[in-house]
Design a protein around this motif. Structure first.
Motif, short mmCIF file in Angstrom:
data_model
loop_
_atom_site.label_atom_id
_atom_site.label_comp_id
_atom_site.label_asym_id
_atom_site.label_seq_id
_atom_site.Cartn_x
_atom_site.Cartn_y
_atom_site.Cartn_z
N ALA A 71 -5.63 -0.52 -7.64
CA ALA A 71 -6.64 0.40 -7.10
C ALA A 71 -5.99 1.69 -6.65
O ALA A 71 -5.02 1.68 -5.90
N LEU A 72 -6.52 2.78 -7.14
CA LEU A 72 -6.14 4.10 -6.68
C LEU A 72 -7.42 4.74 -6.17
O LEU A 72 -8.24 5.23 -6.96
N SER A 73 -7.66 4.69 -4.87
CA SER A 73 -8.89 5.22 -4.31
C SER A 73 -8.64 6.64 -3.82
O SER A 73 -7.62 6.92 -3.21
N HIS A 74 -9.57 7.52 -4.10
CA HIS A 74 -9.43 8.92 -3.67
C HIS A 74 -10.79 9.58 -3.67
O HIS A 74 -11.77 9.04 -4.16
N LEU A 133 0.83 -1.19 0.00
CA LEU A 133 0.00 0.00 0.00
C LEU A 133 0.88 1.25 0.00
O LEU A 133 1.94 1.30 0.64
N PHE A 134 0.40 2.29 -0.71
CA PHE A 134 1.09 3.57 -0.79
C PHE A 134 0.10 4.68 -0.42
O PHE A 134 -1.02 4.72 -0.94
N ILE A 135 0.54 5.58 0.45
CA ILE A 135 -0.27 6.74 0.81
C ILE A 135 0.64 7.95 0.94
O ILE A 135 1.86 7.83 1.07
N SER A 136 0.04 9.13 0.89
CA SER A 136 0.81 10.36 1.12
C SER A 136 -0.14 11.49 1.44
O SER A 136 -1.37 11.37 1.32
N HIS A 195 -11.04 12.41 3.18
CA HIS A 195 -11.22 10.98 3.31
C HIS A 195 -9.91 10.30 2.97
O HIS A 195 -8.96 10.95 2.49
N GLU A 196 -9.84 9.00 3.21
CA GLU A 196 -8.59 8.29 2.94
C GLU A 196 -8.38 8.11 1.44
O GLU A 196 -9.33 8.08 0.65
N SER A 197 -7.13 8.00 1.06
CA SER A 197 -6.75 7.78 -0.33
C SER A 197 -5.53 6.88 -0.34
O SER A 197 -4.57 7.12 0.39
N MET A 198 -5.57 5.83 -1.13
CA MET A 198 -4.44 4.91 -1.14
C MET A 198 -4.29 4.26 -2.51
O MET A 198 -5.21 4.24 -3.33
N LEU A 199 -3.10 3.74 -2.74
CA LEU A 199 -2.79 2.98 -3.94
C LEU A 199 -2.41 1.58 -3.49
O LEU A 199 -1.63 1.41 -2.55
N GLU A 200 -2.95 0.59 -4.16
CA GLU A 200 -2.64 -0.80 -3.84
C GLU A 200 -1.89 -1.43 -5.00
O GLU A 200 -2.29 -1.30 -6.15
#
Length: 244
Positions: free
Chosen positions: A241-244, A4-7, A222-227
């Motif tokens: 998945a790139l959720s944002h 997982l990647f977040i920033s 809200h949360e945002s992440m890349l899987e």
């Protein structure tokens, strides 16, 4: 394997619900992953590991808990928390990585950056960045009383907001030549970064081959992440998945 990647969480005492959301993320999605990468600006401002910060205490405990479950966390500094040091990283059980870094995941070389160094058209910011990342500037700043550092950070945030609102969006976005140079220097076909708060997946070419630049979203609402995980359909590693 799932990574997982977040920033750009910009955690701050004024937004406790986002801190709670992050803690929940660590105990749920992140706890089921094989690794977590935080690509900068975890905090709205970080004025030194010695400065009292209740939000930082909550986050350090939650990240240490994640580590206790066997999930490593890797961290690249952002433009708001570049003073986050070894002492805090030890408390949070994070591994600090240089910016940029190339990591290998399931045989795929991936370039990771915060992203601010790609925004080369923003000359005033790049000038400040060059100065503030020197050892002399950081020693002098960290030697100031905490109250002075807090005042400086508050003023810097206010000025940054005014500046961002006054310039064209293109100036604060990445420069195409800087992106091409980053791909060439790292010899990769995937780049993941944050900073611009403009989540998207950009297809391009690097060394004449298909490549991709993925921009992470922020956590203001809200949360945002890349899987990233192995995808049999792609016969290799795929960002799924790139959720944002």
């Amino acid at each position: 394997m799932t990574t997982l990647f977040i920033s750009d969480l910009h955690l701050d005492a004024s937004r406790p619900h986002i801190t709670q959301l992050f803690v929940a993320f660590l105990r749920n999605e992140a706890a089921r992953a094989d690794a977590l990468y935080i690509l900068g600006d975890l905090f709205e401002a970080w004025i030194g590991d010695d400065a009292p910060d209740p939000t930082g205490d909550i986050v350090a405990a939650a990240l240490a808990e994640l580590h206790g479950h066997g999930v490593p966390c890797f961290y690249i500094h952002g433009n708001r928390d570049f003073l986050l040091g070894d002492a805090y990283a030890r408390r949070a059980r994070m591994t600090l990585l240089p910016d940029p870094s190339v990591v290998e995941i399931e045989g795929e070389r991936v370039l990771l950056m915060h992203g601010d160094t790609l925004c080369t058209d923003d000359a005033p910011y790049q000038t400040f960045r060059a100065k503030s990342h020197t050892a002399a500037w950081q020693r002098a700043f960290l030697a100031r009383p905490v109250t002075e550092r807090q005042a400086f950070a508050a003023q810097a945030r206010a000025e940054s907001q005014r500046y961002t609102q006054s310039v064209e969006l293109a100036i604060t976005d990445v420069n195409a030549d800087a992106v091409a140079s980053a791909f060439a220097l790292a010899s990769v076909r995937k780049l993941v970064h944050g900073h611009t708060h403009r989540p998207a997946r950009h297809a391009l070419e690097a060394a004449g081959k298909p490549a991709e630049r993925i921009v992470l979203g922020d956590w203001y609402d809200h949360e945002s992440m890349l899987e990233l995980r192995r995808s049999e359909a792609e016969s290799g590693v795929g960002f799924i998945a790139l959720s944002h």
